[in-house]
Design a protein around this motif. Structure first.
Motif: not given
Length: 595
Positions: A229-236, A239-249
């Motif tokens: 999971e990298h999230g969608t907002t760098a440096g925070q 960070a909110p998950l991407s749609a595909f990261e959320l689907a996998s989780k």
């Protein structure tokens, strides 16, 4: 040290019962088409225990640095990869892979700090060289099987793999990687990654051995072995998950498997990122039979069902033979005992029942004739209403055969008392002294189990803990023998298996739940009511499910907000399904913390 099923003959308390419960009691809303009426309360009902968890809005919960797929999740992911590649051959191929699959090491169930037993296999995030070696071998074997014939290779890549042209071979392979590879790695592969995988095939993109090399590499990618999971907002920090990261989780959380087509589509079109779209998928997944993939594992490991020894290991022992009687249980009966508990939980969830309803569930969920005979019900074929156990002395979960059977002729009240304290109430009991025997007290031809346990544990440094904490719940359950059959007398045998006496069973005990909440009871039904009225069970289920869901032990400060919400849901009488949904709907589920 690893303690046997019965924990130990002596358990030395480190102090008083240490697990509190929660306030906010709303007893039994019931659920399903035929909810059972709540049992009557005891005279002088136990007061709900104080809330165990509280929310500090400023606290930041931790995340696992790099969640490794559990063995179960990895095997399901590998089977998913095979199924997407060769749907028609998948079952036969999977059977052929069985010897190689069996080599992958099992995850270790490590108890939480302060617990002597228990733990979830998901919590094992260690990386062993054996795992790496076996997974590489598995990747090679799967790849070789998927490309073992030109026909299979052509099924993977399409007609372009076998036509007379060579100019389209590279594009043919890249199309396969972009389609199959994206689903297997659980995110849409960008062009540069498709190119990198295709480069592995070199100048022979559709050669069977070259395609096998590509597949082996995909199946050993970190994106396959871990839930990255990298999230969608760098440096925070979060960070909110991407749609595909959320689907996998969400998919691994509820199904132990990669996203299916519908969940993948919701991630692709972005609807999963909306509240309505997310709830639509969550509700759909909660209603799917695939939910059992995670719930069975949760219940099995939470209640330590598989610690029950074989029911036939002592079949040649004269005492065990005399105790069991004419019909010996089978290994299938042992499995049926586990499934009876697992199905009770699953049916509570799908019928809309509450955590309390699961504790008191009076139905039998078995097709095994021996177990059905113990319960005095007909076998159940898995469809329609499950038969209700007619006995008025059984107390739901605590008197299911899986919770009572021991694989011996002795009932092991110490083990049962510890199980009630630790697994059902989340109360810790100190470690046994170094000189504690690992042989549980057993009845003799003249001494009952209760007498043997009391004689060995009631005095000295052991007495305080055993007399007040461990033994009483176990003694209350002495109305059931070591197969879970009801009894009013305990049959005693000499070493040759001859019955020597049958004294009445004493099931009376003063059971202290917390603080000064103690009651003199003498039945399993009363014990279940006490546990439920205290609401410690509801808090404990929330705590255990948090650990299972997050693959880690909770931080009471950092995770307090989610734990408090889960505890409130469990205690409110809301459907047990809402407890699972609470985890998925919490803001922390859709974010990745990098602190």
């Amino acid at each position: 040290m690893t303690l046997p099923r019965y924990v130990s003959t002596l358990l030395l308390c480190a102090g008083a019962v240490a697990c509190d419960g929660s306030a906010g009691y709303n007893h039994h809303t019931g659920g399903g088409d035929d909810p059972d009426p709540p049992p009557p309360t005891l005279p002088g009902a136990v007061a709900p225990a104080p809330a165990k968890f509280s929310c500090d809005a400023k606290a930041v919960p931790a995340d696992l640095p790099l969640p490794r797929l559990s063995r179960t999740q990895l095997m399901n992911s590998l089977r998913f990869a095979v199924g997407r590649a060769l749907p028609k051959d998948a079952d036969a191929l999977w059977t052929k892979l069985a010897p190689d699959l069996a080599r992958y090491p099992a995850d270790r169930r490590t108890p939480a700090p302060g617990d002597l037993k228990g733990g979830f296999s998901r919590l094992d995030q260690s990386i062993q060289q054996t795992q790496i070696d076996v997974m590489y071998d598995l990747g090679k074997v799967v790849a070789q099987e998927l490309t073992s014939t030109d026909t299979r290779r052509n099924t993977l890549l399409g007609a372009c793999a076998s036509d007379s042209q060579t100019a389209n071979d590279r594009a043919c392979l890249e199309t396969f990687i972009r389609g199959w590879g994206s689903r297997v790695l659980r995110y849409p592969l960008p062009t540069q990654e498709v190119t990198a995988f295709a480069d592995i095939a070199g100048t022979t993109p559709v050669d069977r051995a070259s395609v096998a090399d590509v597949i082996t590499t995909v199946l050993n990618s970190p994106w396959f072995l871990y839930r990255i999971e990298h999230g969608t907002t760098a440096g925070q920090a979060a960070a909110p998950l991407s749609a595909f990261e959320l689907a996998s989780k969400l998919s691994y959380q509820l199904w132990q498997a990669p996203p299916d087509d519908a969940l993948w589509a919701a991630a692709t079109d972005g609807s999963l990122m909306t509240e309505d779209g997310f709830n639509t998928q969550l509700d759909r997944m909660m209603k799917s039979p695939q939910l059992r993939n995670s719930m069975d594992e949760f219940v099995n490991e939470w209640l330590r069902l598989d610690e029950l020894p074989s029911l036939i290991a002592l079949r040649n022992d004269p005492v065990y033979q005399a105790f069991v009687g004419a019909e010996m249980p089978t290994d299938a009966t042992r499995t049926a005992m586990f499934e009876d508990v697992q199905l009770s939980a699953y049916n509570t969830i799908v019928s809309g029942g509450s955590v309390s309803d699961f504790l008191h569930d009076p139905k039998s969920y078995t097709a095994d004739p021996f177990l059905a005979g113990i319960y005095g019900v007909p076998t159940w074929n898995g469809t329609g209403p499950a038969p209700v156990i007619p006995s008025k002395t059984r107390g739901g979960l605590v008197t299911r055969a899986a919770m009572l059977a021991t694989g011996t002729a002795s009932t092991r009240p110490i083990h049962k008392g510890y199980m009630v304290r630790n697994a059902l109430l989340c109360q810790q009991v100190g470690a046994p002294p170094p000189n504690a025997s690992d042989r549980p007290p057993a009845p003799t031809d003249r001494m009952t189990t209760r007498q043997a346990v009391s004689q060995l544990t009631s005095g000295g440094s052991c007495g305080g803990c055993h007399n007040n904490t461990i033994n009483p719940p176990g003694f209350v359950l002495e109305g059931f023998d070591a197969l879970g059959r009801e009894r009013s007398v305990e049959r005693l045998f000499n070493p040759q298996g001859k019955e020597t006496a049958a004294p009445s069973v004493d099931t009376s005990a003063d059971v202290l739940l917390y603080d000064s909440e103690s009651r003199a009871i003498s039945s399993a039904v009363d014990l279940s009511r006490m546990i439920d009225e205290s609401q410690l069970f509801e808090s404990c289920v929330a705590q255990h499910y948090f650990r299972f869901a997050h693959a880690r032990v909770e931080s009471t400060s950092g995770d307090g907000c989610l734990l408090s919400e889960m505890e409130s849901v469990a205690r409110s009488g809301a459907p047990m399904a809402d407890l699972l949904k609470t985890v998925a709907r919490h803001p922390t589920f859709k974010k990745r913390s990098f602190q």
